[in-house]
Design an enzyme around this catalytic site. Structure first.
Site, PDB file in Angstrom:
ATOM      1  N   HIS A  29      -3.737  -5.099   0.740  1.00  0.00           N
ATOM      2  CA  HIS A  29      -3.122  -5.638   1.971  1.00  0.00           C
ATOM      3  C   HIS A  29      -3.201  -7.170   1.984  1.00  0.00           C
ATOM      4  O   HIS A  29      -4.118  -7.730   2.605  1.00  0.00           O
ATOM      5  CB  HIS A  29      -3.838  -5.059   3.191  1.00  0.00           C
ATOM      6  CG  HIS A  29      -3.563  -3.613   3.384  1.00  0.00           C
ATOM      7  ND1 HIS A  29      -2.473  -3.154   4.095  1.00  0.00           N
ATOM      8  CD2 HIS A  29      -4.195  -2.514   2.930  1.00  0.00           C
ATOM      9  CE1 HIS A  29      -2.457  -1.831   4.087  1.00  0.00           C
ATOM     10  NE2 HIS A  29      -3.483  -1.412   3.384  1.00  0.00           N
TER      11      HIS A  29
ATOM     12  N   CYS B 299       0.839  -1.203   0.000  1.00  0.00           N
ATOM     13  CA  CYS B 299       0.000   0.000   0.000  1.00  0.00           C
ATOM     14  C   CYS B 299       0.875   1.255   0.000  1.00  0.00           C
ATOM     15  O   CYS B 299       1.457   1.576  -1.032  1.00  0.00           O
ATOM     16  CB  CYS B 299      -0.995  -0.050   1.148  1.00  0.00           C
ATOM     17  SG  CYS B 299      -2.486   0.880   0.770  1.00  0.00           S
TER      18      CYS B 299
ATOM     19  N   GLU C  10      -1.566  -9.221   3.616  1.00  0.00           N
ATOM     20  CA  GLU C  10      -1.359  -9.795   4.953  1.00  0.00           C
ATOM     21  C   GLU C  10      -2.680 -10.151   5.636  1.00  0.00           C
ATOM     22  O   GLU C  10      -2.726 -11.014   6.509  1.00  0.00           O
ATOM     23  CB  GLU C  10      -0.535  -8.840   5.835  1.00  0.00           C
ATOM     24  CG  GLU C  10      -1.216  -7.559   6.306  1.00  0.00           C
ATOM     25  CD  GLU C  10      -1.138  -6.397   5.305  1.00  0.00           C
ATOM     26  OE1 GLU C  10      -0.937  -6.665   4.100  1.00  0.00           O
ATOM     27  OE2 GLU C  10      -1.299  -5.235   5.734  1.00  0.00           O
TER      28      GLU C  10
HETATM   29  N1  GLN Z   1      -1.924   6.557   2.852  1.00  0.00           N
HETATM   30  C1  GLN Z   1      -2.046   5.838   1.642  1.00  0.00           C
HETATM   31  C2  GLN Z   1      -3.418   5.982   1.008  1.00  0.00           C
HETATM   32  O1  GLN Z   1      -4.362   6.376   1.659  1.00  0.00           O
HETATM   33  C3  GLN Z   1      -1.724   4.379   1.854  1.00  0.00           C
HETATM   34  C4  GLN Z   1      -2.748   3.695   2.698  1.00  0.00           C
HETATM   35  C5  GLN Z   1      -2.252   2.399   3.280  1.00  0.00           C
HETATM   36  O2  GLN Z   1      -1.048   2.164   3.281  1.00  0.00           O
HETATM   37  N2  GLN Z   1      -3.140   1.602   3.814  1.00  0.00           N
HETATM   38  O3  GLN Z   1      -3.575   5.688  -0.149  1.00  0.00           O
END
Ligand code: GLN
Length: 542
Positions: free
Chosen positions: A514, A380, A516
């Site tokens: 994600h 992310c 994970e």
């Molecule tokens: N802050 C980034 C976004 O909102 C990444 C979000 C995250 O890593 N879950 O896109």
């Protein structure tokens, strides 16, 4: 009909109610029963989505897009049952439902009160969406005696009364502290905790007693007698080395059999623990080990990266190796010399995160991984920063950045303003509320046939969970591709980049989602299994 098991906690918080609930879920499942696990959280936030990880640890995201407590992650990892929005019940959500109904006039002129309106709403939430469930395991957050927990305790007390004691079981988790000066384990805090529970009308049926050593028979008898719980239902819950040993350790102490006896289930099916035994064997006898550096912002609190840490362990299980996690605060890389800290790691992971602090340090870690050919996994924010790194250092886009960090000249990462969700188009602007407005939950991605990831997943169409507000700006695609960044996965409409990888590197992958959150000890996520495999190869090189 579904049977309900309520798990409450006393004495102190952080005793592992979530893990104990998850372990009981796994034990019942091993005997062929269907289970659902739920968490009641007495705080007033509607969900933990807007809370700092320092307050609350990781925010666990479900397939259906709910931002929930990290305990739901334990439930899913231990049972494989996908958690749903209805499994997370907060006081904030309950009150907002009750107040919405009040404004609509649904209470027909009545005075709206905690009892019965809030407690009824809690009971409704507990019993909804439970088709084909033999056992619903409901954990109550916090400890008995907390003021905000009272409506929840009252609701479960009423359920015990209404459904009858053969449909409801109350489990209470307590701590027996060891006092070195006396050389004894103390039972008094447990007695007080049970007294508190009984004062609000709940007699626990079974006590799970956390202790760092064997509980002497005399102490166990004392607890049984003073807490009014049969001796064999005072179950020792001793510390173990790995959380994955918890189910079998509880089974050895008779936990599941006593639960079934309470429900008068006479001849339960024999449990099948083969997958748990296999996991424990691999954890206890690894064939090697690798060091993984996790460069993040909330490294002071490992609960902030709970699923990530577990997924890395699962990646180790898939390769029969132990995984040493080195938590590195990204801030330290703002000075050049600190980067040497990464010399000893076999893989570098930059996890998800929010905000500008630490971003430059994380970008330095990406450069280090890229230029030294060390396996790199960006999740992310970790993917977005890898894109910024390539833009700045290879594509020559000097001021490349993300609009998340403020207005910028070259926004290679920008606010996600529109996306397809099923047959609906979601739209956002920078003025929207922060709660529940990200791109959340399961979305499909199509993998490019020539990519590394398609070989890892061995599937063309994947589904992964998301939680983000920003995205790679497709206007820079050509520059980024010329700089060696390969776009290997896209949303099915081809609009949103989901995965990037570098072709000039042994293992350099960034994902917008994600992974994970979906990894299980008995079914390690393919990306984590592959990343640890690459780290094993790296460890042979150094
Ligand atoms: N802050 C980034 C976004 O909102 C990444 C979000 C995250 O890593 N879950 O896109």
């Amino acid at each position: 009909m579904t049977k309900y098991i309520f798990i409450t906690g006393g004495v102190v918080s952080s005793l592992g109610k979530g893990l104990s609930s998850a372990a009981l879920g796994a034990l019942l499942q091993a005997r062929g029963y269907s289970v659902r696990l739920r968490k009641l959280d007495p705080y007033l936030n509607v969900d933990p989505g807007t809370m700092s990880p320092y307050q609350h640890g990781e925010v666990y995201v479900t397939d259906d897009g709910a931002e929930t407590d990290l305990d739901l992650g334990h439930y899913e990892r231990f049972t494989g049952v996908s958690a749903r929005r209805t499994d997370s019940i907060t006081a904030g959500r309950i009150y907002s439902t009750v107040i919405t109904k009040e404004r609509r006039g649904d209470y027909l002129g009545g005075t709206v009160q905690v009892i019965p309106h809030v407690t009824d709403s809690i009971k409704e939430a507990i019993t909804s969406d439970l088709e084909n469930t033999d056992f619903a395991l409901i954990e109550i957050g916090g400890t008995v005696g907390d003021i905000e927990g009272l409506p929840f305790f009252e609701a479960i007390r009423q359920m015990g009364y209404e459904l009858g004691r053969d449909k409801v079981l109350f489990v209470h988790l307590t701590l027996l502290p060891y006092i070195p000066a006396a050389g004894e384990l103390k039972t008094k805090p447990t007695q007080h905790s049970v007294k508190e529970l009984r004062s609000i009308g709940i007699q626990p049926d079974l006590l799970l007693c956390r202790s760092d050593r064997e509980i002497p028979e005399g102490e166990r008898k004392k607890i049984a007698q003073f807490c009014n719980v049969p001796h064999e239902r005072v179950i020792p819950a001793l510390d173990v080395d790995s959380i994955y040993e918890v189910p079998i350790s509880y089974h050895d102490q008779g936990f599941d059999i006593e639960v079934l006896k309470h429900f008068k289930i006479k001849s339960p099916k024999n449990p099948d623990f083969s997958s748990w035994n296999k996991i424990i064997k691999t954890i206890q006898h690894p064939e090697g080990e690798v060091n993984i550096g996790i460069v993040g912002k909330y490294t002071g609190l490992q609960d902030a990266y709970k699923s990530l840490a577990e997924a890395l362990v699962h990646g180790g299980l898939a390769n029969n190796v132990g995984v040493n996690l080195q938590w590195i605060n990204a801030d330290i890389f703002e000075t050049d010399s600190a980067i040497q800290t990464l010399e000893s790691v076999h893989g570098i992971l930059v996890p998800g995160g929010f905000g500008e602090r630490g971003a430059e340090g994380k970008i330095s870690a990406v450069t280090f991984a890229r230029t030294r050919n060390i396996p790199y996994f960006g999740i992310c924010l970790g993917m977005q920063l890898a894109v910024i790194e390539t833009a700045r250092n290879i594509a020559g886009i000097e001021h490349a950045s993300s609009t998340e960090f403020g207005p910028c000249e070259s926004p290679v990462i920008g606010l996600l303003t529109e996306w397809q969700s099923g047959d609906k188009v979601e739209q956002r602007s920078s003025k929207d509320d922060l709660g529940g407005t990200m791109r959340l939950g399961a979305y499909d991605a199509v993998l490019n046939p020539n990519s590394k990831v398609i070989n890892i997943y061995k599937e063309k169409l994947i589904s992964e969970r998301h939680r983000h507000r920003y995205e790679v700006n497709i206007n820079f695609k050509r520059d980024l591709m010329e700089a060696g960044l390969y776009f290997s996965g896209f949303s099915p409409d081809g609009e949103l980049p989901e995965i990037i990888e570098r072709t000039d590197h042994p293992w350099f992958i960034g994902v917008q989602f994600h992974p994970e959150l979906k990894s299980k000890p008995f079914d390690p996520h393919p990306l984590f299994a592959s990343f640890i495999r690459a780290a094993v190869d790296q460890s042979r090189l150094v």
